[in-house]
Design an enzyme around this catalytic site. Structure first.
Site, PDB file in Angstrom:
ATOM      1  N   LEU A  25       3.186 -12.196  -2.158  1.00  0.00           N
ATOM      2  CA  LEU A  25       2.280 -13.052  -2.496  1.00  0.00           C
ATOM      3  C   LEU A  25       3.707 -13.973  -3.140  1.00  0.00           C
ATOM      4  N   ARG A  45      13.669  -4.654   0.177  1.00  0.00           N
ATOM      5  CA  ARG A  45      14.374  -3.523   1.460  1.00  0.00           C
ATOM      6  C   ARG A  45      14.504  -3.998   2.802  1.00  0.00           C
ATOM      7  N   ARG A  73      15.424  -0.194  -6.590  1.00  0.00           N
ATOM      8  CA  ARG A  73      15.783   0.977  -7.399  1.00  0.00           C
ATOM      9  C   ARG A  73      17.008   1.287  -7.766  1.00  0.00           C
ATOM     10  N   PHE A 103      -0.070   2.355  -3.302  1.00  0.00           N
ATOM     11  CA  PHE A 103      -1.585   3.327  -2.570  1.00  0.00           C
ATOM     12  C   PHE A 103      -2.441   3.940  -3.204  1.00  0.00           C
ATOM     13  N   TYR A 153      -5.008  -3.904 -13.930  1.00  0.00           N
ATOM     14  CA  TYR A 153      -5.582  -2.927 -14.699  1.00  0.00           C
ATOM     15  C   TYR A 153      -4.407  -2.349 -15.516  1.00  0.00           C
ATOM     16  N   PRO A 196      -8.417  -9.838  -7.026  1.00  0.00           N
ATOM     17  CA  PRO A 196      -7.034  -9.657  -5.683  1.00  0.00           C
ATOM     18  C   PRO A 196      -7.179 -10.781  -4.924  1.00  0.00           C
ATOM     19  N   ARG A 205      -3.051  -0.954   1.811  1.00  0.00           N
ATOM     20  CA  ARG A 205      -2.849  -0.036   1.264  1.00  0.00           C
ATOM     21  C   ARG A 205      -3.488   0.348   0.582  1.00  0.00           C
TER      22      ARG A 205
HETATM   23  C1  HXC Z   1      -0.428  10.869  -0.793  1.00  0.00           C
HETATM   24  C2  HXC Z   1       1.384   9.615  -0.807  1.00  0.00           C
HETATM   25  C3  HXC Z   1       0.738   8.629   0.449  1.00  0.00           C
HETATM   26  C4  HXC Z   1      -1.039   8.365  -0.068  1.00  0.00           C
HETATM   27  C5  HXC Z   1       2.594   8.082   0.323  1.00  0.00           C
HETATM   28  N1  HXC Z   1       2.651   9.486  -0.573  1.00  0.00           N
HETATM   29  N2  HXC Z   1       1.426   8.143   0.871  1.00  0.00           N
HETATM   30  N3  HXC Z   1       0.253  10.628  -2.035  1.00  0.00           N
HETATM   31  N4  HXC Z   1      -1.103   9.201  -0.747  1.00  0.00           N
HETATM   32  N5  HXC Z   1      -1.628   8.159   0.625  1.00  0.00           N
HETATM   33  C6  HXC Z   1       3.881  10.020  -0.615  1.00  0.00           C
HETATM   34  C7  HXC Z   1       4.554  10.389   0.151  1.00  0.00           C
HETATM   35  O1  HXC Z   1       3.782  11.879   0.967  1.00  0.00           O
HETATM   36  C8  HXC Z   1       5.625  11.042  -0.684  1.00  0.00           C
HETATM   37  O2  HXC Z   1       5.678  12.373  -1.308  1.00  0.00           O
HETATM   38  C9  HXC Z   1       6.050  10.026  -1.613  1.00  0.00           C
HETATM   39  O3  HXC Z   1       4.585   9.268  -1.786  1.00  0.00           O
HETATM   40  C10 HXC Z   1       7.066   8.728  -1.205  1.00  0.00           C
HETATM   41  O4  HXC Z   1       6.273   8.181   0.675  1.00  0.00           O
HETATM   42  P1  HXC Z   1       7.266   7.790   1.469  1.00  0.00           P
HETATM   43  O5  HXC Z   1       6.586   7.694   2.068  1.00  0.00           O
HETATM   44  O6  HXC Z   1       7.903   8.340   1.404  1.00  0.00           O
HETATM   45  O7  HXC Z   1       8.205   6.525   0.499  1.00  0.00           O
HETATM   46  P2  HXC Z   1       8.656   4.725   0.777  1.00  0.00           P
HETATM   47  O8  HXC Z   1       8.752   5.817   2.436  1.00  0.00           O
HETATM   48  O9  HXC Z   1       9.237   4.936  -0.524  1.00  0.00           O
HETATM   49  O10 HXC Z   1       7.221   4.258   0.675  1.00  0.00           O
HETATM   50  C11 HXC Z   1       7.031   3.338  -0.544  1.00  0.00           C
HETATM   51  C12 HXC Z   1       5.248   4.067  -0.612  1.00  0.00           C
HETATM   52  C13 HXC Z   1       4.866   2.389   0.822  1.00  0.00           C
HETATM   53  C14 HXC Z   1       5.291   2.695  -1.953  1.00  0.00           C
HETATM   54  C15 HXC Z   1       4.886   4.258  -0.345  1.00  0.00           C
HETATM   55  O11 HXC Z   1       4.200   2.016   0.254  1.00  0.00           O
HETATM   56  C16 HXC Z   1       6.077   0.745   0.742  1.00  0.00           C
HETATM   57  O12 HXC Z   1       6.848   0.825   1.124  1.00  0.00           O
HETATM   58  N6  HXC Z   1       5.388   0.395  -0.453  1.00  0.00           N
HETATM   59  C17 HXC Z   1       5.904  -1.210  -0.576  1.00  0.00           C
HETATM   60  C18 HXC Z   1       4.641  -2.765  -0.032  1.00  0.00           C
HETATM   61  C19 HXC Z   1       3.170  -1.755  -1.030  1.00  0.00           C
HETATM   62  O13 HXC Z   1       2.836  -1.519  -1.565  1.00  0.00           O
HETATM   63  N7  HXC Z   1       2.514  -3.406  -0.949  1.00  0.00           N
HETATM   64  C20 HXC Z   1       1.276  -3.352  -1.938  1.00  0.00           C
HETATM   65  C21 HXC Z   1       1.667  -4.412  -3.701  1.00  0.00           C
HETATM   66  S1  HXC Z   1      -0.149  -4.511  -3.865  1.00  0.00           S
HETATM   67  P3  HXC Z   1       6.571  13.326  -0.643  1.00  0.00           P
HETATM   68  O14 HXC Z   1       6.078  15.001  -1.901  1.00  0.00           O
HETATM   69  O15 HXC Z   1       5.726  14.554   0.273  1.00  0.00           O
HETATM   70  O16 HXC Z   1       7.737  13.776  -0.285  1.00  0.00           O
HETATM   71  C22 HXC Z   1       0.063  -3.825  -5.424  1.00  0.00           C
HETATM   72  C23 HXC Z   1      -1.278  -4.018  -6.947  1.00  0.00           C
HETATM   73  C24 HXC Z   1      -2.413  -4.334  -6.194  1.00  0.00           C
HETATM   74  O17 HXC Z   1       1.021  -3.223  -6.485  1.00  0.00           O
HETATM   75  C25 HXC Z   1      -3.084  -4.992  -7.114  1.00  0.00           C
HETATM   76  C26 HXC Z   1      -5.016  -5.581  -6.445  1.00  0.00           C
HETATM   77  C27 HXC Z   1      -6.040  -4.753  -6.654  1.00  0.00           C
HETATM   78  P1  NAP Z   2       3.559  -6.784  -1.074  1.00  0.00           P
HETATM   79  O1  NAP Z   2       3.696  -8.322  -0.102  1.00  0.00           O
HETATM   80  O2  NAP Z   2       3.569  -5.239  -0.556  1.00  0.00           O
HETATM   81  O3  NAP Z   2       4.951  -7.391  -1.467  1.00  0.00           O
HETATM   82  C1  NAP Z   2       5.581  -6.057  -1.912  1.00  0.00           C
HETATM   83  C2  NAP Z   2       6.760  -6.929  -1.783  1.00  0.00           C
HETATM   84  O4  NAP Z   2       7.769  -5.980  -2.623  1.00  0.00           O
HETATM   85  C3  NAP Z   2       7.632  -6.660  -0.462  1.00  0.00           C
HETATM   86  O5  NAP Z   2       8.030  -7.839  -0.095  1.00  0.00           O
HETATM   87  C4  NAP Z   2       8.287  -5.225  -0.429  1.00  0.00           C
HETATM   88  O6  NAP Z   2       9.604  -5.617   0.942  1.00  0.00           O
HETATM   89  C5  NAP Z   2       9.269  -5.752  -1.931  1.00  0.00           C
HETATM   90  N1  NAP Z   2       9.471  -3.712  -2.208  1.00  0.00           N
HETATM   91  C6  NAP Z   2       8.782  -2.866  -2.146  1.00  0.00           C
HETATM   92  N2  NAP Z   2       9.478  -1.758  -2.590  1.00  0.00           N
HETATM   93  C7  NAP Z   2      10.856  -2.133  -2.895  1.00  0.00           C
HETATM   94  C8  NAP Z   2      11.969  -2.176  -3.509  1.00  0.00           C
HETATM   95  N3  NAP Z   2      12.470  -0.621  -3.882  1.00  0.00           N
HETATM   96  N4  NAP Z   2      13.162  -2.302  -3.633  1.00  0.00           N
HETATM   97  C9  NAP Z   2      13.245  -4.652  -3.363  1.00  0.00           C
HETATM   98  N5  NAP Z   2      11.988  -5.017  -2.598  1.00  0.00           N
HETATM   99  C10 NAP Z   2      10.850  -4.086  -2.655  1.00  0.00           C
HETATM  100  O7  NAP Z   2       2.139  -6.868  -1.385  1.00  0.00           O
HETATM  101  P2  NAP Z   2       1.703  -8.209  -2.793  1.00  0.00           P
HETATM  102  O8  NAP Z   2       0.282  -8.150  -2.498  1.00  0.00           O
HETATM  103  O9  NAP Z   2       2.268  -9.415  -2.546  1.00  0.00           O
HETATM  104  O10 NAP Z   2       2.536  -7.876  -4.069  1.00  0.00           O
HETATM  105  C11 NAP Z   2       3.217  -8.597  -4.371  1.00  0.00           C
HETATM  106  C12 NAP Z   2       2.356  -8.157  -6.051  1.00  0.00           C
HETATM  107  O11 NAP Z   2       1.958  -8.746  -6.384  1.00  0.00           O
HETATM  108  C13 NAP Z   2       3.440  -7.248  -6.092  1.00  0.00           C
HETATM  109  O12 NAP Z   2       4.222  -7.233  -7.553  1.00  0.00           O
HETATM  110  C14 NAP Z   2       2.008  -6.718  -6.559  1.00  0.00           C
HETATM  111  O13 NAP Z   2       1.335  -5.433  -7.217  1.00  0.00           O
HETATM  112  C15 NAP Z   2       1.280  -7.807  -7.334  1.00  0.00           C
HETATM  113  N6  NAP Z   2      -0.570  -7.734  -7.411  1.00  0.00           N
HETATM  114  C16 NAP Z   2      -0.874  -8.420  -5.650  1.00  0.00           C
HETATM  115  C17 NAP Z   2      -2.534  -8.288  -6.058  1.00  0.00           C
HETATM  116  C18 NAP Z   2      -3.166  -8.286  -5.082  1.00  0.00           C
HETATM  117  O14 NAP Z   2      -3.910  -8.074  -4.966  1.00  0.00           O
HETATM  118  N7  NAP Z   2      -2.179  -8.230  -3.790  1.00  0.00           N
HETATM  119  C19 NAP Z   2      -3.218  -8.145  -6.700  1.00  0.00           C
HETATM  120  C20 NAP Z   2      -2.600  -7.607  -8.224  1.00  0.00           C
HETATM  121  C21 NAP Z   2      -1.145  -7.914  -8.434  1.00  0.00           C
HETATM  122  P3  NAP Z   2      10.255  -4.882   1.274  1.00  0.00           P
HETATM  123  O15 NAP Z   2       9.458  -3.431   2.596  1.00  0.00           O
HETATM  124  O16 NAP Z   2      11.254  -5.145   2.663  1.00  0.00           O
HETATM  125  O17 NAP Z   2      10.949  -4.013   0.077  1.00  0.00           O
END
Ligand code: HXC
Ligand code: NAP
Length: 289
Positions: A25, A45, A73, A103, A153, A196, A205
């Site tokens: 997004l 990142r 961060r 996740f 939420y 969504p 995730r």
């Molecule tokens: C339980 C988990 C887990 C899982 C990770 N952990 N995944 N625990 N179940 N599925 C735990 C790990 O064991 C670790 O704890 C801690 O979380 C950190 O995990 P890392 O993998 O080391 O973290 P990191 O590499 O920093 O990755 C961050 C992340 C990853 C958030 C876990 O998913 C990520 O980079 N996400 C960025 C993009 C993203 O999430 N986009 C979605 C946004 S959608 P321990 O104790 O073992 O050290 C959204 C809203 C959507 O936000 C709404 C939809 C309607």
């Molecule tokens: P996405 O593509 O995974 O976007 C998340 C972005 O955050 C990635 O570009 C990631 O890039 C960046 N990011 C994660 N950790 C970061 C950090 N520590 N510092 C800087 N950047 C970081 O997922 P998306 O669905 O587009 O989500 C975008 C936004 O919409 C989020 O706020 C999410 O909560 C919200 N949202 C999404 C939905 C949906 O249905 N998709 C619904 C409700 C809300 P790097 O990994 O390169 O850092």
């Protein structure tokens, strides 16, 4: 970007920072803002992802897109981003706090570090950016706009994504609080609560593997579909534009009615077949007599 609502040069001369702007997004919003003439700064990142997106978008729109690696961060990295952005474009006008991590998991399975990992990105990361940009704008006496991407939420809460729900609720509280406190500095802020919208990051995730078929978001939405990226981008563009100049501290839900569907006590009567309503009506009428 298809179907844009604003006039083509609406953001000419404006500089907009989108955190998490390389994917999903954030990329969709960045694309539209760039189409409207903005100077774009996208950050996250992974620099390779940002560079590829920046190249793609600037080729599509003809406008500058600057990729800067910045972990939300890290307050020092955020300061550096502001310096680099101002050096390149003179000033920054808009911050879109979009970066997030998430996740699904039963909460009792989470370690303290798993919980903190999400809070650190979503809540503290948004706080870090807001604070650094806000202090800079206040010192420069510069009007500005912040847009925070939350979730539905953030208001309702949700099981299985509790660290995210806690964090987004905090971001929403900050949006409303600072809308008032920083209004005197002409810093305006609002939030969008999307339902969504399919993205790779969220779907991998939140709907991993077979869950995507079993837990079909389309069925949960009264409009029977998920969101389209241009719909969110259009709303975001409006909220950061001068046309929304008197909107401050608001959260706009864009979810096709999804959360209300879950909330209304009798909404699940949808499943009753039409022919059953005759017999139900008769039964009610009889008991009325
Ligand atoms: C339980 C988990 C887990 C899982 C990770 N952990 N995944 N625990 N179940 N599925 C735990 C790990 O064991 C670790 O704890 C801690 O979380 C950190 O995990 P890392 O993998 O080391 O973290 P990191 O590499 O920093 O990755 C961050 C992340 C990853 C958030 C876990 O998913 C990520 O980079 N996400 C960025 C993009 C993203 O999430 N986009 C979605 C946004 S959608 P321990 O104790 O073992 O050290 C959204 C809203 C959507 O936000 C709404 C939809 C309607
Ligand atoms: P996405 O593509 O995974 O976007 C998340 C972005 O955050 C990635 O570009 C990631 O890039 C960046 N990011 C994660 N950790 C970061 C950090 N520590 N510092 C800087 N950047 C970081 O997922 P998306 O669905 O587009 O989500 C975008 C936004 O919409 C989020 O706020 C999410 O909560 C919200 N949202 C999404 C939905 C949906 O249905 N998709 C619904 C409700 C809300 P790097 O990994 O390169 O850092």
């Amino acid at each position: 970007m298809e179907k844009g609502a604003l006039r083509p040069d609406a953001f000419r001369g404006k500089t907009i920072v989108v955190t998490g702007g390389g994917t999903g997004l954030g990329k969709a919003m960045s694309h539209y803002f760039s189409t409207l003439g903005a100077n774009l700064i996208i950050s996250s990142r992974k620099i390779e992802v940002l560079q590829a997106t920046a190249k793609e978008l600037s080729q599509l729109t003809g406008n500058p897109v600057l990729p800067i690696a910045c972990d939300v961060r890290d307050p020092v990295a955020i300061e550096q981003l502001i310096k680099e952005g101002e050096a390149r474009f003179g000033q920054i006008d808009v911050l879109v706090n979009n970066a997030a991590g998430n996740f699904i998991s039963p909460t009792e399975r989470l370690s303290a570090n798993a919980f903190s990992t999400i809070i650190d990105i979503v809540l503290k990361g948004t706080v870090n950016c807001t604070l650094a940009f806000g202090k800079n704008w206040i010192a420069r006496k510069q009007p500005a706009v912040i847009l925070n991407i939350v979730t539905t939420y953030a208001t309702t809460g949700s099981g299985y994504v509790v660290p995210s729900a806690v964090s987004k609720a905090g971001v929403l509280a900050m949006t409303r609080s600072l809308a008032v406190e920083w209004g005197k500095y002409s810093i305006r802020q609002n939030a969008i609560a999307p339902g969504p919208f399919p993205t790779k990051g969220a779907w991998e995730r939140l709907l991993p593997g077979e869950l995507a078929e079993e837990f079909d978001f389309k069925k949960r939405v009264p409009l029977k579909r998920v969101g389209e990226h241009h719909e969110l981008a259009n709303l975001a563009a409006f909220l950061i534009s001068d046309f929304a100049g008197f909107i401050n501290g608001e959260v706009v839900t864009i979810d096709g009615g999804e959360w209300l569907q879950g909330a209304g006590e009798f909404n699940n009567l949808d499943v009753l077949p039409a022919e059953m309503w005759d017999s139900i009506e008769n039964t009610i009428r009889k008991s009325n007599k």
